[in-house]
Each structure stands twice: as C-alpha cells, then as structure tokens.
Motif scaffolding. Structure first.
Motif, PDB file in Angstrom:
ATOM      1  N   ILE A  27       0.861  -1.184   0.000  1.00  0.00           N
ATOM      2  CA  ILE A  27       0.000   0.000   0.000  1.00  0.00           C
ATOM      3  C   ILE A  27       0.899   1.236   0.000  1.00  0.00           C
ATOM      4  O   ILE A  27       1.691   1.444   0.917  1.00  0.00           O
ATOM      5  N   THR A  28       0.765   2.052  -1.029  1.00  0.00           N
ATOM      6  CA  THR A  28       1.642   3.205  -1.186  1.00  0.00           C
ATOM      7  C   THR A  28       0.817   4.388  -1.679  1.00  0.00           C
ATOM      8  O   THR A  28       0.573   4.547  -2.878  1.00  0.00           O
ATOM      9  N   THR A  29       0.364   5.221  -0.771  1.00  0.00           N
ATOM     10  CA  THR A  29      -0.392   6.421  -1.110  1.00  0.00           C
ATOM     11  C   THR A  29       0.549   7.615  -1.168  1.00  0.00           C
ATOM     12  O   THR A  29       1.426   7.745  -0.324  1.00  0.00           O
ATOM     13  N   ALA A  30       0.364   8.462  -2.166  1.00  0.00           N
ATOM     14  CA  ALA A  30       1.226   9.636  -2.311  1.00  0.00           C
ATOM     15  C   ALA A  30       0.383  10.852  -2.706  1.00  0.00           C
ATOM     16  O   ALA A  30      -0.713  10.719  -3.258  1.00  0.00           O
ATOM     17  N   THR A  31       0.900  12.027  -2.417  1.00  0.00           N
ATOM     18  CA  THR A  31       0.228  13.281  -2.770  1.00  0.00           C
ATOM     19  C   THR A  31       1.240  14.266  -3.335  1.00  0.00           C
ATOM     20  O   THR A  31       2.443  14.156  -3.078  1.00  0.00           O
ATOM     21  N   GLY A  32       0.745  15.236  -4.075  1.00  0.00           N
ATOM     22  CA  GLY A  32       1.609  16.287  -4.594  1.00  0.00           C
ATOM     23  C   GLY A  32       0.884  17.116  -5.640  1.00  0.00           C
ATOM     24  O   GLY A  32       0.118  16.585  -6.444  1.00  0.00           O
ATOM     25  N   GLU A  33       1.076  18.413  -5.600  1.00  0.00           N
ATOM     26  CA  GLU A  33       0.510  19.358  -6.572  1.00  0.00           C
ATOM     27  C   GLU A  33      -1.009  19.254  -6.672  1.00  0.00           C
ATOM     28  O   GLU A  33      -1.598  19.424  -7.749  1.00  0.00           O
ATOM     29  N   GLY A  34      -1.661  18.944  -5.561  1.00  0.00           N
ATOM     30  CA  GLY A  34      -3.114  18.835  -5.560  1.00  0.00           C
ATOM     31  C   GLY A  34      -3.636  17.470  -5.982  1.00  0.00           C
ATOM     32  O   GLY A  34      -4.850  17.261  -6.040  1.00  0.00           O
ATOM     33  N   PHE A  35      -2.748  16.520  -6.285  1.00  0.00           N
ATOM     34  CA  PHE A  35      -3.150  15.171  -6.666  1.00  0.00           C
ATOM     35  C   PHE A  35      -2.985  14.218  -5.481  1.00  0.00           C
ATOM     36  O   PHE A  35      -2.127  14.415  -4.621  1.00  0.00           O
ATOM     37  N   LEU A  36      -3.805  13.171  -5.457  1.00  0.00           N
ATOM     38  CA  LEU A  36      -3.649  12.057  -4.525  1.00  0.00           C
ATOM     39  C   LEU A  36      -3.733  10.793  -5.357  1.00  0.00           C
ATOM     40  O   LEU A  36      -4.647  10.622  -6.164  1.00  0.00           O
ATOM     41  N   TRP A  37      -2.765   9.884  -5.172  1.00  0.00           N
ATOM     42  CA  TRP A  37      -2.758   8.674  -5.979  1.00  0.00           C
ATOM     43  C   TRP A  37      -2.187   7.501  -5.191  1.00  0.00           C
ATOM     44  O   TRP A  37      -1.580   7.669  -4.141  1.00  0.00           O
ATOM     45  N   GLU A  38      -2.401   6.316  -5.735  1.00  0.00           N
ATOM     46  CA  GLU A  38      -1.889   5.069  -5.168  1.00  0.00           C
ATOM     47  C   GLU A  38      -0.864   4.471  -6.125  1.00  0.00           C
ATOM     48  O   GLU A  38      -1.040   4.525  -7.340  1.00  0.00           O
ATOM     49  N   GLU A  39       0.193   3.868  -5.558  1.00  0.00           N
ATOM     50  CA  GLU A  39       1.218   3.235  -6.387  1.00  0.00           C
ATOM     51  C   GLU A  39       1.268   1.722  -6.204  1.00  0.00           C
ATOM     52  O   GLU A  39       2.148   1.053  -6.738  1.00  0.00           O
ATOM     53  N   GLY A  40       0.327   1.191  -5.439  1.00  0.00           N
ATOM     54  CA  GLY A  40       0.178  -0.248  -5.265  1.00  0.00           C
ATOM     55  C   GLY A  40      -1.287  -0.577  -5.495  1.00  0.00           C
ATOM     56  O   GLY A  40      -1.839  -0.239  -6.540  1.00  0.00           O
TER      57      GLY A  40
END
Length: 483
Positions: free
Chosen positions: A47-60
C-alpha cells in the motif's frame, strides 16, 4: 530478555490486521505481549499512497472490495467517517479491436454486448448451462489433473470469453499468465461451482441454496452493495497508519530479520539488524508475513522442505505508472472504473484505472489522473526499461485508447517499478501448500501469513490476518502451562 507472546514479522496489511486482532482479542487481565517488526521505514507494505501538486494517488493497490472483515477493521480503528465508495454502477471496459467495449455485467447486457460474437455468446450460454466436455487428455495428466485458467474457462465458456473477458481480468488482478495460473487456485469459487453443479449456472444456484446463513450485521459497520469499491478520503494508507498508531511502541521500523533459531523450550529467538545495532527477541510464537522469497531464505536453516516450496513461487515485475493529463487532452468524459486490455491488441499496458473518475477530489480541477499497470508474467522485459522508457510505452498506449491525437506529454506523478509484485498461483500451487503444511508441523508456534496463500486482494489479507490470529491465540492458550 523479555519473552514475547507473539512476534509478527512484517507491517503490511496482513501483519497489522493480525496484530490488531490479537490485541483486541486479548483480555485486559492478561494482555498479550506483541511486537511487530518491519524492515522498511514505513508501514503498509505494498500500500503506497502519495500526494503532490493537488493530486492524490496510489502506487500499489488502488481500492478494496468491502469485505466484512475489512469493513469491521476500518471501523474498529476509527476510520468509519473516512470511508468512501465508488458508484458500483460505473462501467468497466475492455479494449478490443480498437474500441472500448463495456463489460457485460448482467445477462441482458451480455445479449446486447458487441464484445462477443453471436457464436461466442451461444457457446458461453451452452457451457454455463452444463454442456461441457470433461477435462481429460495427456496434457492434463502431465499437469497433475489440474487445469490452467485458460483451459478451464475455454472448456466451460469458450475461447472468446476466455480471451476477451477472463484474460484481461487475470492481467488486472494477478498480472499473470492464464496458461500458467491454476484455475482451482486463482478462481476457487468458480471451479467449485462447476464441480458441484456440473455447470456454472447449476453450481451457482446450488451454492447459493447451501450457503450458510449470515451472522447478524454489525449496526456500527456501514452497509455496502456488491460491486462497490472502497477507499479512504486520504487514500488506502490511512488503514495501516491507523492500526500502527494503536500499536505505539510495539511496532519497530527499520528492523531487518536476519535469523530465526528455535530453543530447547519451544520458543524462538529472532535476530534483527536495526539502526541501534543487533537486537535479539524471544517469542513463544512467530508469524512471518514476509513474501515467499524472503520467508524461504529465513526458513532454509530450520526446515529446508518449506523453504524449497516457497522458492517455487514466482513474482513478476509490474510497473505502476501514474500520469495526469488536462481534460482537454482526453477523448470525451471518462465515466467508469477503467479499462483492461487483452493480449494481442497491439497494446503493451495491462490496464488503466481512471483514478480521478473513480474517487472524487483526487485531481485538481481540469485534470484527469490515469493509473496504468504494465509488465507482469507475460511481459518480463518491462524490468529492463528505465522510468522514461516505461512512461513512453504507457503514453503511447493511452494515446491510442483514451487521448486525443494532439495530446501533450503527461505530467508524470509516479513510476513505481515493483520488481517482485504479485505472487503467482500457478500449477502446482496446492502441492506446494501441502509441502509447506507438512514441514511446518516440525516448527510448532511458527506461522506463515502472506498473500501467496488464500488470495492477493486487501480483503483477503485482512481475513487471513484475523484467521491466523485465532490459530495463534489457540496455540498460546494450549501452551500456557509451560510458561
């Protein structure tokens, strides 16, 4: 050295669910002494949640099916108000012959679907009703009388259903090869229905009739509908973070297990490499939630037969590529879960989740986020490419399927190459499990709890953690008199 009741190695969702269940099941009069040790500097595993520049996304993993165990766990750790669900009516698509085709989810939709030919539909109907040739032949005998996913579904529902519906699903869930995956291991419920009823329709009816009555629903757990997908407002990582917060100092990060030894009094000594130097821990029970290849190395000195079986599990490389495009670059409005791509369509990407269409608030206004997966068991060469090359491959595929011809280069949010992504439930799976179970009998108090057994979805991991907690608790109670 303090004697622990349970040492849990790994703070992915399996290990954390197990720790939570043990913790909650213990009485206040005699709370269990638990330690969770994680080799990484964070919890959550894949489970890898990340945020940046107004985005939220998952990498798993990107979402979960709301199973009863997972929902209860989320509520127990205070995340009830954080739960969000995608509209279950959103369509899923398969890219076939240069066109996105909606996946038929009802008999009526199947009749109208352009994804299958009339002949393909007729073949699927007769197969579902039980007009199916028996599984037989020299090849099947060589496979230990176990069918692959490809063999099972082609036999029951025809080649079209296999290629256009099942194969892309296998790519999306396992990143696997349907000609290698064991049908009984990867689609256990479906193969059991066929065995029970002689055909899938009859088997489904009989299974529904014989299904045990559900326990009364917990009024504190939100009700969900079949087909819904869930997450949390802050992303999937909210769940492991919430469990970890309750464990406090019973969770150790950057603790790398290097060796396990068994003592004369049937306990285990675990040796860790930590930021503070070597640490030793003694525990009455040990649960390894590590991947099969890590567990195999740890158990080789203790039980070579278990190690050998674990080494047979393969984990293909899969890259998660998260790209963002201005809405003006996307063909129309994307309304749906996303699309999968069968092999043979000239597209290398396995599938794309329409991330910002699935859950609201995950992209700034005017942007579309697309999470694509590429690689898997049928494309081992993806591991030889660097991030820029992988992005080019995915962007080229998206340009054919979802983007306008004049679309600009994307905003690259993430390229996460999982060198060993998902364990493959290939032929020989049940033989490996039997070998593991036999070997573990010589190691009482040592348990395995990972996604190479019993399903790879998040709900499977939580259920498995709960079930393993029951086994550990029972063992500790039986051994209480020794200590």
């Amino acid at each position: 050295m303090e004697l622990l009741d349970t040492l849990i190695v790994g703070a992915g969702i399996s290990g954390l669910s197990l720790a939570h269940a043990l913790d909650k099941g213990a009485t206040t009069a005699s709370p269990l002494k638990i330690l969770v040790a994680e080799s990484q500097g964070r919890v959550g595993g894949n489970i890898t949640t990340a945020t940046g520049e107004g985005f939220l996304w998952e990498e798993g993993p990107n979402s979960f099916s709301p199973t009863p165990e997972l929902m209860k766990l989320a509520v127990d750790v205070g995340l009830k108000q954080e739960l969000i669900f995608a509209d279950r009516q959103l369509p899923r698509y398969v890219y076939w012959q240069n066109k996105l085709q909606p996946v038929p989810m009802t008999p009526g939709a199947m009749v109208k679907s352009q994804l299958l030919s009339f002949r393909g539909k007729l073949r699927a109907l007769f197969g579902a009703l039980g007009f199916v040739a028996p599984a037989m032949g020299a090849q099947l005998s060589q496979q230990g009388d176990r069918e692959t996913v490809s063999q099972f579904f082609a036999r029951h529902l025809g080649t079209e259903v296999m290629q256009r519906l099942v194969e892309p699903f296998v790519s999306g869930v396992y990143a696997g090869d349907p000609q290698q995956l064991s049908a009984a291991a990867a689609f256990g419920r479906v193969t059991k229905m066929a065995d029970v009823g002689g055909g899938l329709v009859a088997g489904a009816l009989l299974s529904a009739r014989n299904k045990p009555k559900k326990m009364p629903a917990d009024p504190n757990v939100p009700k969900t509908q079949p087909g819904e997908l869930g997450s949390f407002k802050g992303g999937l990582n909210a769940l492991p973070q919430a469990i970890a917060a309750q464990l406090t100092d019973r969770l150790k990060l950057n603790w790398h297990l290097t060796r396990i030894d068994r003592t004369e009094r049937d306990t285990y000594i675990a040796v860790f490499s930590t930021p503070d130097g070597q640490q030793e821990v003694e525990a009455r029970t040990v649960v390894l939630t590590t991947p099969a290849y890590v567990t195999a190395e740890l158990l080789e000195p203790l039980e070579p037969s278990v190690s050998s079986a674990l080494q047979a599990f393969t984990y293909p490389t899969v890259a998660c590529v998260v790209l963002a495009y201005p809405l003006s670059d996307v063909k129309g409005k994307l309304v749906g879960f996303g699309n999968l791509i069968p092999r043979g369509q000239g597209i290398r990407t396995l599938g794309t989740i329409w991330t910002s269409s699935l859950f609201g608030g995950r992209a700034p206004a005017g942007w579309q986020t697309l999470t694509s997966y590429i690689g898997g068991a049928t494309d081992s060469g993806i591991g030889d490419l660097d991030s820029e090359q992988i992005v080019r491959e995915v962007h080229r595929d998206l340009s054919r399927i979802l983007l306008k011809p004049e679309a600009a280069q994307p905003k690259v949010l993430a390229v996460n190459v999982w060198k060993r992504a998902i364990p493959q439930y290939n032929l020989g799976y049940f033989d490996r499990l039997q070998q593991i179970d036999r070997g573990l009998k010589s190691l009482p108090g040592l348990y395995l709890c990972s996604n190479y057994v019993g399903g790879v979805a998040l709900g499977d991991c939580v259920r498995r953690g709960f079930e393993r907690a029951s086994s550990v608790s029972e063992y500790l109670q039986n051994q209480q008199s020794k200590f």
